[in-house]
Design a protein around this motif. Structure first.
Motif, short mmCIF file in Angstrom:
data_model
loop_
_atom_site.label_atom_id
_atom_site.label_comp_id
_atom_site.label_asym_id
_atom_site.label_seq_id
_atom_site.Cartn_x
_atom_site.Cartn_y
_atom_site.Cartn_z
N PHE A 38 -10.34 -3.54 9.80
CA PHE A 38 -9.35 -2.58 9.33
C PHE A 38 -9.81 -1.82 8.09
N ALA A 39 -11.00 -2.13 7.58
CA ALA A 39 -11.50 -1.52 6.35
C ALA A 39 -11.61 -0.01 6.46
N ALA A 40 -11.90 0.49 7.64
CA ALA A 40 -12.08 1.93 7.81
C ALA A 40 -10.76 2.70 7.81
N VAL A 41 -9.64 2.02 7.98
CA VAL A 41 -8.37 2.73 8.10
C VAL A 41 -7.34 2.35 7.04
N LEU A 42 -7.62 1.32 6.26
CA LEU A 42 -6.73 0.91 5.18
C LEU A 42 -7.48 0.97 3.85
N TYR A 43 -6.74 0.97 2.76
CA TYR A 43 -7.34 1.14 1.43
C TYR A 43 -6.94 -0.01 0.53
N PRO A 44 -7.90 -0.88 0.19
CA PRO A 44 -7.56 -1.98 -0.71
C PRO A 44 -7.21 -1.45 -2.10
N PRO A 45 -6.34 -2.15 -2.80
CA PRO A 45 -5.92 -1.69 -4.13
C PRO A 45 -7.10 -1.44 -5.07
N GLU A 46 -8.15 -2.26 -4.96
CA GLU A 46 -9.31 -2.10 -5.85
C GLU A 46 -9.95 -0.73 -5.65
N SER A 58 -0.59 9.31 -9.03
CA SER A 58 0.50 9.52 -9.99
C SER A 58 0.90 8.20 -10.63
N ASP A 59 1.60 8.28 -11.74
CA ASP A 59 2.09 7.07 -12.41
C ASP A 59 3.07 6.31 -11.51
N ASP A 60 3.91 7.07 -10.79
CA ASP A 60 4.85 6.42 -9.86
C ASP A 60 4.11 5.66 -8.76
N GLN A 61 3.07 6.27 -8.22
CA GLN A 61 2.28 5.59 -7.19
C GLN A 61 1.61 4.35 -7.75
N ARG A 62 1.07 4.47 -8.97
CA ARG A 62 0.40 3.33 -9.61
C ARG A 62 1.38 2.18 -9.80
N ARG A 63 2.59 2.49 -10.27
CA ARG A 63 3.61 1.44 -10.47
C ARG A 63 4.00 0.80 -9.13
N ALA A 64 4.18 1.63 -8.10
CA ALA A 64 4.57 1.11 -6.78
C ALA A 64 3.47 0.22 -6.19
N ILE A 65 2.23 0.61 -6.35
CA ILE A 65 1.12 -0.20 -5.85
C ILE A 65 1.03 -1.51 -6.61
N THR A 66 1.18 -1.45 -7.92
CA THR A 66 1.16 -2.65 -8.74
C THR A 66 2.29 -3.59 -8.34
N ALA A 67 3.47 -3.04 -8.06
CA ALA A 67 4.61 -3.85 -7.62
C ALA A 67 4.31 -4.51 -6.27
N GLN A 68 3.69 -3.78 -5.36
CA GLN A 68 3.33 -4.34 -4.05
C GLN A 68 2.36 -5.52 -4.22
N ILE A 69 1.38 -5.35 -5.08
CA ILE A 69 0.40 -6.41 -5.33
C ILE A 69 1.11 -7.64 -5.91
N GLN A 120 -0.80 -11.80 7.40
CA GLN A 120 0.28 -10.85 7.67
C GLN A 120 0.80 -10.26 6.37
N ALA A 121 0.96 -11.09 5.35
CA ALA A 121 1.43 -10.59 4.04
C ALA A 121 0.46 -9.57 3.47
N HIS A 122 -0.84 -9.84 3.58
CA HIS A 122 -1.84 -8.90 3.08
C HIS A 122 -1.82 -7.59 3.87
N LEU A 123 -1.71 -7.71 5.19
CA LEU A 123 -1.67 -6.50 6.01
C LEU A 123 -0.43 -5.66 5.70
N GLU A 124 0.71 -6.31 5.56
CA GLU A 124 1.93 -5.58 5.22
C GLU A 124 1.76 -4.83 3.90
N MET A 125 1.13 -5.49 2.91
CA MET A 125 0.90 -4.84 1.62
C MET A 125 0.00 -3.62 1.78
N ILE A 129 0.96 0.21 0.93
CA ILE A 129 0.17 0.98 -0.04
C ILE A 129 -0.34 2.27 0.60
N LYS A 130 -0.84 2.18 1.83
CA LYS A 130 -1.32 3.40 2.49
C LYS A 130 -0.19 4.41 2.62
#
Length: 161
Positions: A38-46, A58-69, A120-125, A129-130
């Motif tokens: 799935f590496a080619a179609v999803l984006y890890p937070p790092e 954006s700051d909003d996106q950064r906060r939402a991604i941090t919350a998901q993590i 499953q939890a990681h995939l949902e995250m 994020i995507k």
């Protein structure tokens, strides 16, 4: 009556059998699997944080991604402890001179279910994020990931992201 033709026939059959036994069995070889399909179609937070400026995160996106993590980490940490205990229990069951097969299979199923829940939890995250990223941000991340995978000549100037 002597069968002069029998000896060469048996020798040929023995050689053919030996060749068959030595030949690799292609039908039983599993197809190669990608390290991360799935590496080619999803984006890890790092990856996103590494290229946050380049994709204009954006700051909003950064906060939402941090919350998901954070949510996934809270959810998964307990499962990881549980998995470690289940693996130890399975290992102890398998270490005996005689193994209770039903018990071992039951313990294996518990291990697999916990691993499934963690994945499953990681995939949902990663999906959430995507979905937080705009299409142009996704395209830029895909480009940057591809550019990082291409080996560079150390003599060539490198572009800053």
């Amino acid at each position: 009556m002597r069968h002069n033709w029998l000896r060469p026939l048996l020798l040929a059959a023995a050689v053919a059998l030996a060749m068959l036994l030595r030949a690799p069995v292609h039908a039983q070889v599993a197809p190669p699997q990608e390290a991360d399909p799935f590496a080619a179609v999803l984006y890890p937070p790092e990856l996103i944080m590494l290229h946050a400026r380049a994709i204009r995160l954006s700051d909003d996106q950064r906060r939402a991604i941090t919350a998901q993590i954070g949510q996934v980490q809270q959810r998964v940490i307990g499962m990881q402890w549980q998995l470690a205990e289940q693996v130890q229990a399975l290992k102890q069951t398998l270490a005996g001179a005689r193994i209770d097969q039903d018990r071992a299979i039951d313990q294996l199923n518990r291990v697999l279910e916990t691993e499934k829940s963690i994945k499953q939890a990681h995939l949902e995250m990663l999906v959430r994020i995507k979905n937080l990223l705009r299409p142009e941000q996704q395209a830029e991340l895909t480009r940057l990931r591809g550019a990082a995978a291409v080996p560079r000549n150390d003599l060539e100037p490198q572009e800053d992201s």
